[in-house]
Scaffold this active site. Structure first.
Site, PDB file in Angstrom:
ATOM      1  N   CYS A  11      39.784  55.325  48.779  1.00  0.00           N
ATOM      2  CA  CYS A  11      38.627  54.397  48.768  1.00  0.00           C
ATOM      3  C   CYS A  11      38.809  53.242  49.723  1.00  0.00           C
ATOM      4  O   CYS A  11      37.953  53.233  50.567  1.00  0.00           O
ATOM      5  CB  CYS A  11      38.201  54.208  47.477  1.00  0.00           C
ATOM      6  SG  CYS A  11      39.316  53.296  46.368  1.00  0.00           S
ATOM      7  N   SER A  25      36.428  48.826  39.084  1.00  0.00           N
ATOM      8  CA  SER A  25      35.979  50.172  39.014  1.00  0.00           C
ATOM      9  C   SER A  25      36.854  51.052  39.756  1.00  0.00           C
ATOM     10  O   SER A  25      36.845  52.295  39.694  1.00  0.00           O
ATOM     11  CB  SER A  25      34.419  50.433  39.145  1.00  0.00           C
ATOM     12  OG  SER A  25      34.394  49.847  40.464  1.00  0.00           O
ATOM     13  N   HIS A  79      34.496  47.239  46.991  1.00  0.00           N
ATOM     14  CA  HIS A  79      35.715  46.871  47.496  1.00  0.00           C
ATOM     15  C   HIS A  79      35.376  45.828  48.817  1.00  0.00           C
ATOM     16  O   HIS A  79      34.499  46.243  49.424  1.00  0.00           O
ATOM     17  CB  HIS A  79      36.908  47.895  47.917  1.00  0.00           C
ATOM     18  CG  HIS A  79      37.409  48.821  46.962  1.00  0.00           C
ATOM     19  ND1 HIS A  79      37.291  48.215  45.647  1.00  0.00           N
ATOM     20  CD2 HIS A  79      38.356  49.533  46.889  1.00  0.00           C
ATOM     21  CE1 HIS A  79      38.090  49.008  44.801  1.00  0.00           C
ATOM     22  NE2 HIS A  79      38.504  50.004  45.623  1.00  0.00           N
TER      23      HIS A  79
END
Ligand SMILES: NC(=O)c1ccc[n+]([C@@H]2O[C@H](COP(=O)([O-])OP(=O)(O)OC[C@H]3O[C@@H](n4cnc5c(N)ncnc54)[C@H](OP(=O)(O)O)[C@@H]3O)[C@@H](O)[C@H]2O)c1
Length: 341
Positions: free
Chosen positions: A129, A159, A243
């Site tokens: 990610c 998360s 993020h």
């Protein structure tokens, strides 16, 4: 139009749950949806496309007749079950780390190397990610001036460690709000609320973590730049979702800030939010609170790298993106859509 039988392995987790929504949002031509998870979740019902789908226990038999399987489980389970899906005739788009660096497996961000889906052998991997979020805005700048080096610090949401990570941070914040003792950390190495944890993954002998090395190793594969130099520090922060990254790029050719800004404005998947004079902080630069639950990578704080001796070859910026969406589920469904085209 052809309709596809699609399975989601790990359909009850943070990424799997988001995939269900992304299939609907991206109008993916789903004929039948199979939702697979552990025996703990079997029998639960989930809403999809105006109906309900019952979660099944993930067993190899569940892949029979599937066209596409979206993987959203941890590495070990992905390694065990997803090759069975390929044997059953499905094409797999996997979110785990298990196959990402396998030379037979394309690692794809559609905005960067969508053409790589063409050489798959049954499995296509979705990158890490933080790697996706950092590379989507790096790519349009690379196309102008050729990136040679990246120095990155990440600020990664709870998360990113899945539904349990999010639940742990929420429980810590709730306990703090009530003045109660905090629950013992389960997902993270230490309390995350009111704290920062500068370790994601295990350490290698050089002192880098596995998460930090993903940006180098996956970045090289995705951008087809085997010599790309990357120095990354990954930090877990007490943010629920989305993020953030501080990125400094070094280029082989000169690039002006105006050229960089124009390239970012035109880049697919990017939204430029960079207005130092804006009255509200929300319009001045990206913040994770604003980039959650949407699909774009927001970029701001664009400026020269004043530490670079070749001033015209260094640029620093800040970006934020929802890692459950573009860092995982959205990107995976985009890849699956490429397969249908
Ligand atoms: N979270 C992120 O931001 C993110 C971003 C990019 C990539 N990823 C990757 O995506 C994958 C999924 O992550 P996540 O964050 O969604 O994790 P998660 O929230 O912890 O979900 C894990 C999923 O795996 C299922 N599962 C666990 N044990 C199982 C078993 N024995 N058999 C079948 N299913 C089982 C769970 O089902 P039950 O609910 O039934 O236990 C759940 O659906 C991981 O490889 C992760 O590294 C995550």
């Amino acid at each position: 139009m052809k309709q596809y039988t699609v399975a989601i392995l790990g359909a009850t987790g943070a990424v799997g749950t988001q995939m269900i929504q992304c299939l609907e949002e991206q109008n993916f031509p789903v004929g039948e949806l199979r939702l697979l998870a552990s025996a703990r979740s079997a029998g639960k019902k989930v809403a999809f496309a105006g109906g309900e789908v019952t979660i099944q226990e993930a067993r190899p038999e569940a892949f029979a007749g599937c066209d596409i399987v979206l993987g959203a489980v941890e590495d070990d389970l992905a390694r065990e079950l997803l090759p069975k899906a390929v044997e059953a005739g499905a094409i797999v788009v996997d979110n785990s780390h298990a196959f990402r660096l396998d030379p037979d497996v394309p690692l794809v961000v559609p905005e960067i190397n969508g053409e790589d889906v063409a050489w798959h052998h049954g499995i296509i991997s979705n990158p890490n990610c933080a790697t996706i979020i950092g590379l989507v805005p790096t790519w349009p700048l690379h196309k102008i001036a050729g990136v040679t080096r990246m120095v990155v610090s990440t600020y990664q949401a709870a998360s990113g460690a899945g539904a349990p990570g999010m639940a742990d941070l929420e429980a810590e914040i709730a306990a703090m709000g009530k003045g109660e003792p905090l629950p013992a950390p389960r997902t993270f190495a230490a309390q995350l609320a009111s704290n920062l944890i500068p370790q994601i993954g295990g350490f290698d002998p050089e002192g880098y973590t596995s998460e930090e090395m993903k940006l180098q190793n996956e970045g090289r594969k995705i951008m087809h730049l085997p010599e790309l130099r990357v120095n990354c520090t990954c930090v877990r922060v007490p943010v629920l979702r989305s993020h953030s990254e501080s990125i400094t790029l070094e280029f082989e050719r000169d690039i002006t800030l105006d050229e960089a800004r124009a390239a970012l404005e035109a880049a697919p998947g990017v939204k430029l939010v960079d207005d130092r004079a804006a009255a509200s902080a929300h319009d001045r630069f990206p913040m994770p609170i604003d980039t959650s639950d949407q699909d774009l990578i927001w970029v701001g704080r664009l400026r020269r790298d004043i530490s670079n001796p070749h001033a015209a070859r260094g640029i620093t910026f800040w970006c934020c993106g929802d890692q459950i969406r573009k860092g995982a589920a959205t990107n995976a469904v985009q890849i699956a859509k490429l397969l249908t085209e």
